[in-house]
Design an enzyme around this catalytic site. Structure first.
Site, short mmCIF file in Angstrom:
data_model
loop_
_atom_site.label_atom_id
_atom_site.label_comp_id
_atom_site.label_asym_id
_atom_site.label_seq_id
_atom_site.Cartn_x
_atom_site.Cartn_y
_atom_site.Cartn_z
N THR A 171 35.35 0.06 24.42
CA THR A 171 34.56 -1.16 24.37
C THR A 171 33.10 -0.86 24.69
O THR A 171 32.81 -0.01 25.54
CB THR A 171 35.08 -2.23 25.34
OG1 THR A 171 34.16 -3.34 25.39
CG2 THR A 171 35.26 -1.68 26.75
N THR A 172 32.19 -1.55 24.03
CA THR A 172 30.77 -1.39 24.31
C THR A 172 30.34 -2.12 25.57
O THR A 172 29.23 -1.95 26.04
CB THR A 172 29.93 -1.92 23.12
OG1 THR A 172 30.35 -3.26 22.82
CG2 THR A 172 30.11 -1.04 21.89
N GLN A 184 39.97 -7.32 25.02
CA GLN A 184 39.22 -8.19 24.10
C GLN A 184 39.94 -8.30 22.77
O GLN A 184 39.58 -9.13 21.94
CB GLN A 184 37.83 -7.59 23.86
CG GLN A 184 37.00 -7.43 25.12
CD GLN A 184 35.75 -6.61 24.84
OE1 GLN A 184 34.76 -7.14 24.34
NE2 GLN A 184 35.79 -5.33 25.17
N CYS A 210 47.95 -33.87 9.35
CA CYS A 210 46.75 -34.70 9.18
C CYS A 210 45.80 -34.17 8.12
O CYS A 210 44.81 -34.84 7.79
CB CYS A 210 46.01 -34.85 10.51
SG CYS A 210 45.22 -33.33 11.09
N CYS A 256 46.43 -28.54 7.92
CA CYS A 256 47.49 -29.10 8.76
C CYS A 256 48.43 -29.96 7.92
O CYS A 256 47.96 -30.84 7.18
CB CYS A 256 46.87 -29.94 9.89
SG CYS A 256 48.09 -30.78 10.92
N HIS A 292 40.24 -12.95 24.69
CA HIS A 292 39.75 -13.54 23.44
C HIS A 292 40.87 -14.23 22.65
O HIS A 292 40.71 -14.52 21.46
CB HIS A 292 39.07 -12.49 22.57
CG HIS A 292 37.74 -12.04 23.12
ND1 HIS A 292 37.08 -10.92 22.67
CD2 HIS A 292 36.95 -12.57 24.10
CE1 HIS A 292 35.95 -10.78 23.34
NE2 HIS A 292 35.85 -11.76 24.21
N ASN A 325 35.01 6.43 25.66
CA ASN A 325 34.34 5.83 24.51
C ASN A 325 33.48 6.90 23.84
O ASN A 325 32.83 7.69 24.54
CB ASN A 325 33.45 4.66 24.96
CG ASN A 325 33.19 3.67 23.84
OD1 ASN A 325 34.08 2.95 23.41
ND2 ASN A 325 31.97 3.65 23.34
N CYS A 351 45.94 -26.99 14.86
CA CYS A 351 45.12 -27.92 14.10
C CYS A 351 43.81 -28.19 14.84
O CYS A 351 43.79 -28.30 16.07
CB CYS A 351 45.89 -29.23 13.88
SG CYS A 351 44.95 -30.45 12.91
#
Length: 253
Positions: free
Chosen positions: A194-195, A105, A155, A152, A123, A219, A131
């Site tokens: 990790t949970t 993650q 643009c 950007c 993730h 953990n 952009c």
């Protein structure tokens, strides 16, 4: 059973494994100086930031559109911490495991830095900026020098890193890769730091448990999968994983 005996049993399983999966969250990077988000000592242990805003709201796709400077302040703070972090003993231990697949993650890139090859960044990561309007893409570069929010050059729209914010879909290619690996199956599954609150993080553990595949959790606190695993270790991953991997190597793994 003592911790030493438990570690020896896990090492034997790892030595015999040919398809191990390591699922990792923010806790594995704690020894690299990166705080977790939830749990004791987390950045948002009470669920909110210093302004009283829930971090799920601050780091959401909606907030990036509505108030990009707020989201970018948190992203920049996170990225500056990551820029000074280095892979720790837990990352390096996993990288030594032949045929290991890593589902992480984390967006810190430390598994790749440590040398792991099969790393599913579910993730996304902070290595590039994209952009939000056009197709412009650029390396993130020095986060400490970025304006908040960065715009950007083509643009003028807001740039964003290639990470998944709350309320956004997971990267299609990462999901497809994970599905392919799960379809091939694993013979040993670790859940580390990790949970396991997200279904796609808990699911591989649940699938393994239901199939009789050995499962290990490292953990400090109980998690959503603690009741499913065969071995539950409450210590520091940076201290425990090297012992497990070294033990597996001594057994010819």
């Amino acid at each position: 059973m003592t911790e030493t005996h438990i570690l020896e049993e896990i090492a034997e399983l790892l030595a015999a494994s040919r398809r191990p999966l390591f699922i990792t969250g923010a806790g594995i990077s704690a020894a690299s100086g990166l705080p977790t988000y939830r749990g004791t000592g987390g950045l948002y242990a009470d669920g909110v930031n210093e302004e009283g805003l829930p971090y799920e709201e601050v780091l959401s796709g909606h907030m990036l559109q509505a108030r990009p400077e707020l989201t970018w302040r948190e992203l920049a703070r996170m990225a500056c911490r990551l820029a000074h972090a280095r892979a720790n003993a837990a990352h390096r231990a996993i990288a030594e495991v032949p045929h290991a697949v890593v589902l992480t993650q984390n967006v810190d890139g430390l598994h790749l830095e440590a040398g792991s090859r099969k790393v599913i960044e579910i993730h996304g990561n902070l290595r590039e900026l994209h952009c939000t309007t056009c197709t412009h893409t650029r390396p993130a570069g020095d986060w400490e020098r970025l304006p908040i929010p960065p715009l950007c050059p083509q643009c003028g729209a807001v740039l964003r890193p290639g990470v998944v914010l709350f309320g956004e879909p997971l990267p299609r290619l990462a999901v497809e890769w994970l599905e392919e690996e799960l379809a091939r199956g694993f013979d040993l599954v670790f859940s580390i730091g990790t949970t396991s609150l997200f279904p796609y993080i808990a699911e591989p553990v649940a699938l393994a448990a239901s199939a009789g595949v050995p499962t290990v959790e490292i953990n400090p606190e109980r998690t959503a999968v603690s009741h499913l695993v065969d071995y539950r270790l409450r210590g520091d991953a940076a201290a425990l994983l090297p012992r497990i991997v070294a033990g597996a190597g001594a057994r010819g793994g």
